[in-house]
Write a protein that holds these residues in place. Structure first.
Motif, mmCIF file in Angstrom:
data_model
loop_
_atom_site.group_PDB
_atom_site.id
_atom_site.type_symbol
_atom_site.label_atom_id
_atom_site.label_comp_id
_atom_site.label_asym_id
_atom_site.label_seq_id
_atom_site.Cartn_x
_atom_site.Cartn_y
_atom_site.Cartn_z
ATOM 1 N N PRO A 41 0.830 -1.213 0.000
ATOM 2 C CA PRO A 41 0.000 0.000 0.000
ATOM 3 C C PRO A 41 0.863 1.261 0.000
ATOM 4 O O PRO A 41 2.030 1.232 0.390
ATOM 5 C CB PRO A 41 -0.804 -0.120 1.296
ATOM 6 N N PHE A 42 0.273 2.371 -0.470
ATOM 7 C CA PHE A 42 0.927 3.665 -0.302
ATOM 8 C C PHE A 42 -0.112 4.726 0.015
ATOM 9 O O PHE A 42 -1.300 4.585 -0.274
ATOM 10 C CB PHE A 42 1.784 4.051 -1.511
ATOM 11 N N ASP A 43 0.355 5.804 0.651
ATOM 12 C CA ASP A 43 -0.479 6.965 0.983
ATOM 13 C C ASP A 43 -0.245 8.053 -0.046
ATOM 14 O O ASP A 43 0.877 8.216 -0.550
ATOM 15 C CB ASP A 43 -0.126 7.524 2.360
ATOM 16 N N CYS A 44 -1.277 8.819 -0.314
ATOM 17 C CA CYS A 44 -1.110 9.941 -1.234
ATOM 18 C C CYS A 44 -2.135 11.024 -0.942
ATOM 19 O O CYS A 44 -3.139 10.803 -0.256
ATOM 20 C CB CYS A 44 -1.223 9.490 -2.691
ATOM 21 N N GLN A 45 -1.847 12.197 -1.446
ATOM 22 C CA GLN A 45 -2.764 13.330 -1.441
ATOM 23 C C GLN A 45 -2.855 13.874 -2.859
ATOM 24 O O GLN A 45 -1.904 13.757 -3.641
ATOM 25 C CB GLN A 45 -2.283 14.419 -0.475
ATOM 26 N N VAL A 46 -4.000 14.465 -3.184
ATOM 27 C CA VAL A 46 -4.269 14.956 -4.536
ATOM 28 C C VAL A 46 -4.889 16.348 -4.427
ATOM 29 O O VAL A 46 -5.752 16.586 -3.577
ATOM 30 C CB VAL A 46 -5.243 14.012 -5.276
ATOM 31 N N LEU A 47 -4.459 17.258 -5.292
ATOM 32 C CA LEU A 47 -5.044 18.596 -5.321
ATOM 33 C C LEU A 47 -4.969 19.153 -6.735
ATOM 34 O O LEU A 47 -3.973 18.947 -7.440
ATOM 35 C CB LEU A 47 -4.289 19.531 -4.368
ATOM 36 N N LEU A 48 -6.002 19.857 -7.148
ATOM 37 C CA LEU A 48 -6.051 20.559 -8.432
ATOM 38 C C LEU A 48 -5.879 22.050 -8.122
ATOM 39 O O LEU A 48 -6.805 22.723 -7.693
ATOM 40 C CB LEU A 48 -7.383 20.275 -9.134
ATOM 41 N N HIS A 49 -4.661 22.527 -8.326
ATOM 42 C CA HIS A 49 -4.232 23.846 -7.833
ATOM 43 C C HIS A 49 -4.658 24.943 -8.823
ATOM 44 O O HIS A 49 -3.835 25.553 -9.507
ATOM 45 C CB HIS A 49 -2.717 23.839 -7.668
ATOM 46 N N THR A 50 -5.941 25.227 -8.870
ATOM 47 C CA THR A 50 -6.517 26.084 -9.911
ATOM 48 C C THR A 50 -6.383 27.573 -9.595
ATOM 49 O O THR A 50 -6.854 28.040 -8.554
ATOM 50 C CB THR A 50 -7.998 25.747 -10.110
ATOM 51 N N TYR A 51 -5.754 28.310 -10.523
ATOM 52 C CA TYR A 51 -5.640 29.767 -10.423
ATOM 53 C C TYR A 51 -6.725 30.394 -11.306
ATOM 54 O O TYR A 51 -6.606 30.393 -12.539
ATOM 55 C CB TYR A 51 -4.287 30.246 -10.933
ATOM 56 N N LEU A 52 -7.755 30.941 -10.706
ATOM 57 C CA LEU A 52 -8.807 31.612 -11.467
ATOM 58 C C LEU A 52 -8.435 33.071 -11.687
ATOM 59 O O LEU A 52 -7.846 33.715 -10.817
ATOM 60 C CB LEU A 52 -10.141 31.522 -10.723
ATOM 61 N N ARG A 53 -8.796 33.583 -12.857
ATOM 62 C CA ARG A 53 -8.507 34.982 -13.174
ATOM 63 C C ARG A 53 -9.664 35.861 -12.722
ATOM 64 O O ARG A 53 -10.828 35.615 -13.060
ATOM 65 C CB ARG A 53 -8.279 35.156 -14.674
ATOM 66 N N VAL A 54 -9.333 36.878 -11.947
ATOM 67 C CA VAL A 54 -10.309 37.868 -11.491
ATOM 68 C C VAL A 54 -10.313 39.019 -12.479
ATOM 69 O O VAL A 54 -9.257 39.547 -12.840
ATOM 70 C CB VAL A 54 -9.965 38.374 -10.075
ATOM 71 N N LYS A 55 -11.494 39.404 -12.926
ATOM 72 C CA LYS A 55 -11.596 40.442 -13.949
ATOM 73 C C LYS A 55 -11.302 41.826 -13.383
ATOM 74 O O LYS A 55 -11.449 42.090 -12.194
ATOM 75 C CB LYS A 55 -13.005 40.448 -14.550
ATOM 76 N N LEU A 56 -10.893 42.711 -14.297
ATOM 77 C CA LEU A 56 -10.759 44.129 -13.951
ATOM 78 C C LEU A 56 -12.147 44.755 -13.962
ATOM 79 O O LEU A 56 -12.587 45.314 -14.961
ATOM 80 C CB LEU A 56 -9.839 44.833 -14.945
ATOM 81 N N THR A 57 -12.858 44.634 -12.853
ATOM 82 C CA THR A 57 -14.232 45.131 -12.818
ATOM 83 C C THR A 57 -14.302 46.643 -12.693
ATOM 84 O O THR A 57 -15.307 47.242 -13.009
ATOM 85 C CB THR A 57 -14.987 44.508 -11.631
ATOM 86 N N ASN A 58 -13.216 47.251 -12.235
ATOM 87 C CA ASN A 58 -13.193 48.700 -12.090
ATOM 88 C C ASN A 58 -11.795 49.193 -12.441
ATOM 89 O O ASN A 58 -10.967 49.421 -11.565
ATOM 90 C CB ASN A 58 -13.561 49.105 -10.654
#
Length: 329
Positions: free
Chosen positions: A180-197
């Motif tokens: 057996p082995f242990d693991c961790q998983v993550l989807l390191h998503t960088y979302l773009r924030v719009k220039l709203t102002n």
């Protein structure tokens, strides 16, 4: 393998069919791109199988990518969607992963492109078109140093599916070892924030709030890893680094609002945690590959993962986790 000289430079649609998604390779076979007939597009580096671009039908970029990101395979990409496996952060007290670099090796390994598949659509009905790109990484493809640090036999299949109004990324981890082995998983998503102002860009991130995490417990890594509970919608007013365990099912979306309007929805599948991260001023200034230095005003990481505990896989077992990011118009 990935670098073979006979790889085609493009995978085109079959003549006579309705318009189909187009998949192409860069001249150096370092990246794969896909475009739907309706204009949505995707670009993925084989280094780390890192999604570095996702654009909607209008050509608006949905992911944040640092201007100083290294795209030549020299280090993990700052931005897009890097893959975290088999450890989140570092784990000096976990013997099996103690020697691995931060966030493991998946994001810094060369993956193999396994192929594409597309949804079928009747002539003139492109609304349901999508394209799925599959990538693979297994223990024999790792360098000897990494194999020595994590000596397990494994197989990873990463799938990225582009549709008109969403992007789905899923990872399947299979234990091919006799232990057996242990693991961790993550989807390191960088979302773009719009220039709203645009006239007051310093307030852009202040226009953002995240819902869907109310009543969730979280570990506040900025405040000594203390455990707290989210009481209302989350706003970003300083350095933020939190590991949430939502109290609601993964199918209930975490929603990113910009100026009160839905910009993104994030739905999880078999991923029990959500990391919310923004480096803010000081941390951004200290990262050589983070540019522009005020880019934290235009990005927000919302990262589904299984990182609160270790996932233990017995020989032959598999773990699968996924996210679907929807976009608002």
């Amino acid at each position: 393998m990935v670098g073979r000289a006979t790889r085609p430079t493009a995978l085109a649609s079959t003549p006579g069919l309705a318009p189909q998604p187009q998949v192409q390779f860069s001249d150096d076979n370092a990246r794969v791109s896909a475009v739907l007939p309706t204009g949505e597009s995707l670009e993925i580096l084989l280094y780390g199988a890192t999604v570095i671009s996702w654009k909607d039908k209008n050509g608006d970029e949905k992911l944040w990518l640092s201007d100083a990101a290294k795209l030549d395979g020299s280090k993990a990409v700052r931005g897009g969607i890097p893959l975290v496996f088999p450890v989140f952060g570092t784990a000096p007290d976990h013997a099996a992963t103690a020697k691995l670099p931060q966030h493991g090796f998946a994001r810094t390994s060369r993956w193999e492109f396994l192929g594409k598949s597309t949804s079928e659509s009747a002539p003139g009905q492109a609304a349901d078109l999508s394209v799925k790109l599959d990538f693979g990484l297994s223990s024999p493809s790792l360098d000897s140093e990494t194999q020595a640090k994590w000596p397990y036999s494994f197989n990873l299949i990463y799938s990225v599916t582009l549709s008109r109004e969403s992007l789905t990324t899923s990872l399947v981890v299979t234990n091919d070892d006799d232990k057996p082995f242990d693991c961790q998983v993550l989807l390191h998503t960088y979302l773009r924030v719009k220039l709203t102002n645009p006239s007051t860009p310093q307030k852009d991130i202040a226009n953002v709030e995240i819902t869907g995490l109310s009543s969730a417990s979280y570990v506040d890594k900025v405040d000594g890893a203390t455990t707290k509970t989210q009481s209302s919608a989350l706003t970003i007013t300083g350095e933020t680094d939190r590991v949430y365990t939502p109290s609601t099912p993964p199918s209930d979306p975490v929603t990113v609002l910009e100026g009160g309007k839905t910009a993104f929805t994030v739905v999880r599948d078999n991923l029990s945690n959500v990391v919310v991260w923004n480096p803010w001023t000081d941390k951004a200034a200290g990262m050589a590959d983070f540019a522009p230095k005020d880019g934290f005003k235009n990005m927000l990481c919302v990262e589904p993962g299984a990182v609160g505990t270790w996932q233990t896989l017995e020989p032959g077992d598999a773990f699968e986790g996924a996210q679907t990011i929807g976009i608002g118009y």
